[in-house]
Write an enzyme that holds these catalytic residues in place. Structure first.
Site, PDB file in Angstrom:
ATOM      1  CD  GLU A   1       2.255  -3.464   8.752  1.00 13.77           C
ATOM      2  OE1 GLU A   1       1.979  -2.448   8.062  1.00 13.77           O
ATOM      3  OE2 GLU A   1       1.311  -4.372   9.093  1.00 13.77           O
ATOM      4  N   GLY A   2       5.541  -0.900   6.576  1.00 13.80           N
ATOM      5  CA  GLY A   2       6.298   0.142   5.917  1.00 13.80           C
ATOM      6  C   GLY A   2       6.944   0.920   7.165  1.00 13.80           C
ATOM      7  CG  PHE A   3      10.015   5.038   7.285  1.00  9.38           C
ATOM      8  CD1 PHE A   3      10.648   4.722   8.540  1.00  9.38           C
ATOM      9  CD2 PHE A   3      10.074   6.315   6.699  1.00  9.38           C
ATOM     10  CE1 PHE A   3      11.664   5.616   9.199  1.00  9.38           C
ATOM     11  CE2 PHE A   3      10.745   7.132   7.535  1.00  9.38           C
ATOM     12  CZ  PHE A   3      11.357   6.835   8.681  1.00  9.38           C
ATOM     13  CG  ASN A   4       5.590   6.966   6.295  1.00  5.74           C
ATOM     14  OD1 ASN A   4       6.007   7.867   6.915  1.00  5.74           O
ATOM     15  ND2 ASN A   4       6.060   6.406   5.026  1.00  5.74           N
TER      16      ASN A   4
ATOM     17  CG  HIS B   1       3.363  11.075  -1.438  1.00  4.39           C
ATOM     18  ND1 HIS B   1       2.298  10.107  -0.807  1.00  4.39           N
ATOM     19  CD2 HIS B   1       4.325  10.375  -1.918  1.00  4.39           C
ATOM     20  CE1 HIS B   1       3.089   9.085  -0.794  1.00  4.39           C
ATOM     21  NE2 HIS B   1       4.102   9.202  -1.392  1.00  4.39           N
ATOM     22  CG  LEU B   2       2.066  12.003  -7.451  1.00  2.31           C
ATOM     23  CD1 LEU B   2       2.445  12.579  -9.041  1.00  2.31           C
ATOM     24  CD2 LEU B   2       0.621  12.417  -7.458  1.00  2.31           C
ATOM     25  NE  ARG B   3       3.332   4.018  -1.186  1.00  2.11           N
ATOM     26  CZ  ARG B   3       3.534   2.888  -1.362  1.00  2.11           C
ATOM     27  NH1 ARG B   3       3.743   2.652  -2.798  1.00  2.11           N
ATOM     28  NH2 ARG B   3       3.489   1.623  -0.853  1.00  2.11           N
TER      29      ARG B   3
ATOM     30  CB  THR C   1       1.140   5.472   6.252  1.00  2.00           C
ATOM     31  OG1 THR C   1       1.842   4.461   5.649  1.00  2.00           O
ATOM     32  CG2 THR C   1       0.163   4.633   6.957  1.00  2.00           C
ATOM     33  CG  PHE C   2       5.439   8.669   2.030  1.00  2.00           C
ATOM     34  CD1 PHE C   2       5.158   9.976   1.356  1.00  2.00           C
ATOM     35  CD2 PHE C   2       6.522   8.099   2.069  1.00  2.00           C
ATOM     36  CE1 PHE C   2       6.292  10.751   1.021  1.00  2.00           C
ATOM     37  CE2 PHE C   2       7.587   8.801   1.667  1.00  2.00           C
ATOM     38  CZ  PHE C   2       7.471  10.125   1.103  1.00  2.00           C
TER      39      PHE C   2
HETATM   40  N1  LIG Z   1      11.688   8.991  -1.334  1.00  2.00           N
HETATM   41  C1  LIG Z   1      10.435   8.523  -1.281  1.00  2.00           C
HETATM   42  N2  LIG Z   1       9.847   7.345  -1.023  1.00  2.00           N
HETATM   43  C2  LIG Z   1       8.763   6.915  -1.141  1.00  2.00           C
HETATM   44  C3  LIG Z   1       7.811   7.885  -1.590  1.00  2.00           C
HETATM   45  N3  LIG Z   1       6.519   7.257  -1.488  1.00  2.00           N
HETATM   46  C4  LIG Z   1       6.827   6.039  -1.223  1.00  2.00           C
HETATM   47  N4  LIG Z   1       7.898   5.765  -0.834  1.00  2.00           N
HETATM   48  C5  LIG Z   1       8.814   4.643  -0.158  1.00  2.00           C
HETATM   49  O1  LIG Z   1       7.662   3.838  -0.168  1.00  2.00           O
HETATM   50  C6  LIG Z   1       7.385   3.579   1.240  1.00  2.00           C
HETATM   51  C7  LIG Z   1       6.019   3.647   1.396  1.00  2.00           C
HETATM   52  O2  LIG Z   1       5.261   2.936   2.287  1.00  2.00           O
HETATM   53  P1  LIG Z   1       4.797   3.099   3.740  1.00  2.00           P
HETATM   54  O3  LIG Z   1       5.719   4.077   4.334  1.00  2.00           O
HETATM   55  O4  LIG Z   1       4.324   1.902   4.265  1.00  2.00           O
HETATM   56  O5  LIG Z   1       3.428   3.931   3.215  1.00  2.00           O
HETATM   57  P2  LIG Z   1       2.359   3.509   2.124  1.00  2.00           P
HETATM   58  O6  LIG Z   1       2.734   2.208   1.598  1.00  2.00           O
HETATM   59  O7  LIG Z   1       2.078   4.806   1.609  1.00  2.00           O
HETATM   60  O8  LIG Z   1       1.055   3.304   3.533  1.00  2.00           O
HETATM   61  P3  LIG Z   1       0.448   1.879   3.806  1.00  2.00           P
HETATM   62  O9  LIG Z   1      -0.828   1.741   3.310  1.00  2.00           O
HETATM   63  O10 LIG Z   1       0.524   1.814   5.251  1.00  2.00           O
HETATM   64  O11 LIG Z   1       1.538   0.881   3.332  1.00  2.00           O
HETATM   65  C8  LIG Z   1       8.090   4.557   2.084  1.00  2.00           C
HETATM   66  O12 LIG Z   1       8.659   4.132   3.238  1.00  2.00           O
HETATM   67  C9  LIG Z   1       9.241   4.918   0.960  1.00  2.00           C
HETATM   68  O13 LIG Z   1      10.466   4.205   1.252  1.00  2.00           O
HETATM   69  C10 LIG Z   1       8.088   9.227  -1.984  1.00  2.00           C
HETATM   70  O14 LIG Z   1       7.436  10.230  -2.431  1.00  2.00           O
HETATM   71  N5  LIG Z   1       9.396   9.524  -1.992  1.00  2.00           N
HETATM   72 MG   LIG Z   2       3.124   0.256   2.912  1.00  2.00          MG
END
Ligand SMILES: Nc1nc2c(ncn2[C@@H]2O[C@H](COP(=O)(O)OP(=O)(O)OP(=O)(O)O)[C@@H](O)[C@H]2O)c(=O)[nH]1
Ligand SMILES: [Mg+2]
Ligand SMILES: *[C@@H]1O[C@H](CO)[C@@H](O)[C@H](O)[C@H]1NC(C)=O
Length: 433
Positions: free
Chosen positions: A56-59, A293-295, A391-392
């Protein structure tokens, strides 16, 4: 008893339990000490540790914290419990491999006094100092029901382990595992698998009555669901998760320097104490920029239908800028450098900014800290547009609810290439009562 005061007792209490000598050394404020003695003797506090599925990621981890924090808050209605903050580390997305990104304390990212206004917490490192030996009494490894379920009902049962990542070391007589990268520096005396279906509140009677262990850990804590997603307690806990002052300061300095954005001008002044801060929708104005915010990265193949091409992204962002009558765009993204350059080229008629951390900022606050700074800057924009089901992006939305933005200026997303009029994000609006 006033809840903040109660926490003060508890934090003194936990010192008294294992480090009784502390009080003789006069470390504890005498006023607090005398109050403690009134309630102290009867109940020494217990400690709840937790961990989350390694993938799982940070958010999402921040969301799991909220579920556990609410559980610990409920436990404290009956007995003193302290939540032990699991050190950050080993996250898949933290790509700066030249840095050691393990054993990062919560204080690097969050403001601990703010967390403590919701629930008593200590860092894992502090717990280790208090413990006579680095051994956790009991570990409950949460899992689903092997047979699945047909009708949702809250239930939990001790069951055989379906699988678990811990192994028993015969010589030490202890279970060993990852333990936030501490590995065999730590151990667990007893491991039990528990099938769980339902809300975190289910664990309360179990922790109060079915175990007397001083230190209890639950792993795969994401298995427990929020008691009530989006209610008053949910938002109190979310409001308590203030970012650390150092990270907020870096974000604020960037806003001031490049984005013509200050809290005074933007109506986003933060009250030092979140319990005293209550904003109405629309009160916050935000800085004169659009934030996106562009994932991308893994979302490109995980959710190809919802992540637009760079060209289409630029087109959608231009339309937003035009509609908002703004010329400045802040981009937060996990896209690789070449993609970002291409996007900036497509948007060359606008002032486009990204936060590029100075070396010492990256070294101190790591990838997690940079992500927070990005989120903080996005949270202060006049208008925000995020990525579908990231989630970010969700966490940025919450932050903007706390600051008091009009939901129209927050709950927006870029649409996939084939989906021009895509459905916009659900509005998880803040509640105070
Ligand atoms: N600095 C920065 N890091 C990002 C950004 N977008 C994603 N990341 C990195 O990628 C991770 C994204 O993973 P999650 O926190 O799991 O959030 P998510 O993947 O969007 O959501 P899930 O569907 O729950 O996995 C973040 O924790 C950051 O480490 C961004 O805009 N800036
Ligand atoms: Mg994630
Ligand atoms: C907790 O203890 C009660 C009372 O002994 C028992 O009925 C219940 O099944 C226990 N819970 C679990 C999950 O084992």
């Amino acid at each position: 008893m006033n809840i903040v005061k109660q926490f003060a007792f508890i934090s003194v209490l936990h010192m008294l339990h294992w480090k009784v000598t502390l009080s003789n050394e006069g470390v504890i404020d005498s006023d607090l000490q005398s109050k403690t003695l009134n309630v102290g003797e009867a109940k020494a506090p217990r400690y709840l540790l937790y961990d989350v599925n390694p993938g799982e990621g940070f958010n999402l981890r921040r969301d799991v914290y909220m579920r556990v924090a609410n559980l610990v808050r409920n436990l404290n209605e009956d007995a003193p419990w302290i939540l032990v903050l699991p050190p950050w580390g080993g996250l898949y997305h933290w790509k700066s491999r030249h840095l050691d990104q393990t054993r990062i304390p919560w204080s690097t990212f969050f403001d601990l006094p703010s967390l403590r206004r919701f629930v008593p917490v200590i860092e894992f490192k502090e717990l280790l100092k208090l413990m006579p030996e680095p051994v956790i009494d009991e570990l409950y490894y949460l899992q689903n029901y092997k047979e699945g379920w047909t009708e949702f009902e809250d239930k939990m049962d001790i069951r055989d382990c379906i699988q678990n990542p811990y192994h028993f070391n015969e010589d030490r007589g202890l279970w060993e595992g990852w333990f936030f990268s501490y590995g065999d520096e730590v151990g667990v005396r007893k491991l039990t698998c528990v099938s769980l279906l339902g809300h975190s509140a289910l664990l309360k009677p179990f922790l109060l009555h079915n175990t007397t262990a001083r230190t209890v850990m639950t792993d795969r804590a994401e298995t427990m669901l929020h008691d009530r997603f989006g209610d008053k307690n949910y938002w109190e806990c979310r409001r308590s998760m203030r970012f650390s002052k150092a990270l907020r300061d870096i974000g604020d300095e960037f806003r001031r320097k490049y984005l013509d954005s200050t809290d005074e001008k933007d109506n986003t002044v933060l009250h030092e104490d979140w319990t005293q801060m209550k904003r109405k929708h629309g009160e916050a104005k935000g800085g004169p920029y659009v934030a996106a915010h562009l994932r991308r990265a893994d979302f490109l193949y995980a959710r190809p239908k919802d992540v637009p091409s760079l060209e289409n992204t630029a087109k959608q962002l231009k339309a937003v800028l035009k509609k908002q009558k703004l010329k400045t765009l802040f981009i937060a993204t996990d896209a690789p450098k070449d993609e970002l350059k291409e996007l900036k080229d497509l948007l060359r008629d606008y002032k486009v900014y990204t936060f590029e951390p100075p070396k010492e900022v990256l070294e101190t606050y790591k990838d997690g800290g940079i992500a927070i700074i990005d989120q903080w800057i996005c949270a202060h924009a006049r208008y925000f547009i995020g990525t579908y089901e990231s989630t970010f992006s969700f966490r940025i939305g919450d932050e903007r609810e706390i600051l008091g933005f009009d939901p129209d200026m927050t709950y927006n997303r870029v649409c996939g290439d084939e989906d021009k009029e895509c459905e916009q994000p659900s509005r998880w609006t803040i509640v105070y009562k």
